[in-house]
Design a protein around this motif. Structure first.
Motif, short mmCIF file in Angstrom:
data_model
loop_
_atom_site.label_atom_id
_atom_site.label_comp_id
_atom_site.label_asym_id
_atom_site.label_seq_id
_atom_site.Cartn_x
_atom_site.Cartn_y
_atom_site.Cartn_z
N ILE A 221 0.86 -1.19 0.00
CA ILE A 221 0.00 0.00 0.00
C ILE A 221 0.89 1.24 0.00
N HIS A 222 0.66 2.10 -0.98
CA HIS A 222 1.41 3.36 -1.07
C HIS A 222 0.49 4.50 -0.64
N ALA A 223 1.05 5.47 0.08
CA ALA A 223 0.25 6.61 0.53
C ALA A 223 1.04 7.90 0.28
N LEU A 224 0.45 8.79 -0.50
CA LEU A 224 1.06 10.09 -0.81
C LEU A 224 0.03 11.17 -0.51
N ALA A 225 0.50 12.40 -0.37
CA ALA A 225 -0.44 13.52 -0.30
C ALA A 225 -1.24 13.53 -1.59
N ASP A 226 -2.55 13.70 -1.47
CA ASP A 226 -3.40 13.63 -2.66
C ASP A 226 -3.38 14.94 -3.43
N PRO A 271 4.79 14.65 -0.78
CA PRO A 271 4.99 14.01 0.52
C PRO A 271 4.46 12.59 0.52
N VAL A 272 5.18 11.71 1.20
CA VAL A 272 4.79 10.32 1.23
C VAL A 272 4.59 9.89 2.70
N PHE A 273 3.67 9.00 2.92
CA PHE A 273 3.37 8.54 4.28
C PHE A 273 3.64 7.05 4.40
N ASP A 274 3.94 6.60 5.61
CA ASP A 274 3.97 5.16 5.86
C ASP A 274 2.54 4.65 5.82
N ALA A 275 2.34 3.45 5.31
CA ALA A 275 0.98 2.89 5.26
C ALA A 275 1.03 1.40 5.63
N ARG A 276 -0.02 0.92 6.27
CA ARG A 276 -0.10 -0.50 6.62
C ARG A 276 -1.58 -0.88 6.73
N GLU A 277 -1.81 -2.20 6.74
CA GLU A 277 -3.18 -2.70 6.93
C GLU A 277 -3.24 -3.40 8.28
N VAL A 282 -6.90 0.44 6.66
CA VAL A 282 -5.64 0.99 6.18
C VAL A 282 -5.27 2.14 7.11
N GLU A 283 -4.04 2.10 7.61
CA GLU A 283 -3.60 3.16 8.51
C GLU A 283 -2.38 3.87 7.90
N ILE A 284 -2.24 5.14 8.20
CA ILE A 284 -1.05 5.88 7.72
C ILE A 284 -0.46 6.69 8.87
#
Ligand code: FES
Length: 290
Positions: A221-226, A271-277, A282-284
């Motif tokens: 899972i990738h998480a970036l500022a939208d 900006p990029v965030f850590d992400a996990r399930e 899904v948490e960031i």
């Protein structure tokens, strides 16, 4: 509270609908001349990691202002230096203008207000270049007083242009990194029900005050500022291209893994965030250095 006069004046300029005809014509031409690619990247400052236009404006503004100060304070001894300074400013004016036109053509879709102010900013800069050019010609012909007066008029035009440029940046946020205030949560925070994140489909979620782009791809899972760092385009509406998300507004490409910029016109990474399930969610959290 009453609006400061300078801001009210720029508001009036932004309301001049008669500017739309030429603005749209120039915009159409620029879109053809500057498609996404190396030239656009060069003019935007994507290669540098910093917007190029504000760096280049220092040269004509600085040289022309210095020349006019020399005219006023430098006496006869300052005349040769003033001529040289005007010439250097004129040489720098063309590349500076191209970077400005490139930025201007990336205005937010439908924001005619900004587009009109930007056009008047460009007209004022063009007038300044013409006045300093005429000033140089007059000086070379020996008409020093006329040259000085033309230079003073040019300084007025460049001052007006600078004020409008500053208004666009500081009052309207054009050109600033649109993600600068979205840090993300310090600790793991739920963003989305995991079942809502389909593989390969960019999805948005709101975490606190931050809009987050989530992409599940090959089990990660990738998480970036939208919000795109360029002009704030919604990245979740973009396409996935070779491990990148492509902004739907002007086509900037950001790598999903680390938010780095693959192609402009954006000048800043995402900006990029850590992400996990965890437990079906899904948490960031704000990315930490591992
Ligand atoms: S808003 Fe311009 S590239 Fe994203």
């Amino acid at each position: 509270m009453r609006r400061p006069r300078a801001h009210a004046l720029s508001e009036r300029i932004g309301a001049i609908g008669a500017l739309d005809g030429p603005a749209h014509a120039i915009d159409g031409l620029l879109c053809k001349l500057l498609p996404p690619g190396p030239v656009k990247n060069a003019l935007s400052g994507s290669w540098l990691g910093h917007a190029l236009h504000p760096l280049l404006t220092d040269v004509p503004v600085g040289t022309w202002t210095s020349a006019t100060l020399l005219d006023v304070l430098g006496g006869e001894a300052g005349r040769p230096a003033a001529r040289r300074l005007i010439g250097i400013g004129l040489l720098a004016a063309a590349p500076t203008a191209w970077t400005g036109w490139s930025d201007w053509s990336d205005g937010q879709a439908g924001n005619d207000h900004q587009r009109r102010i930007g056009l008047v900013h460009a007209i004022a800069n063009g007038s300044a270049a013409a006045l300093y050019g005429a000033s140089l010609v007059a000086r070379r012909r020996g008409a020093h007083t006329a040259g000085v007066l033309l230079g003073i008029a040019g300084a007025g035009a460049v001052g007006a242009a600078g004020w409008l440029g500053g208004d666009l940046v500081f009052a309207r946020g054009i050109g600033v990194d649109q993600t600068v205030f979205g840090e993300g949560p310090a600790d793991w925070t739920p963003a989305l029900d995991a079942s809502m994140l389909a593989d390969g489909r960019p999805t948005s979620a709101t975490v606190g005050a931050v809009e987050v782009l989530l992409v599940r791809r090959d089990g990660t899972i990738h998480a970036l500022a939208d919000r795109c760092s360029h002009r704030g385009g919604p990245l979740h509406e973009g396409d996935l291209v070779d491990g990148c998300i492509q902004c739907p507004w002007h086509g900037s490409l950001f790598r999903l893994e680390d938010g780095s910029l693959e192609r402009g016109p954006a000048a800043y990474p995402q900006p990029v965030f850590d992400a996990r399930e965890r437990d079906g969610r899904v948490e960031i959290r704000a990315r930490r250095t591992r």
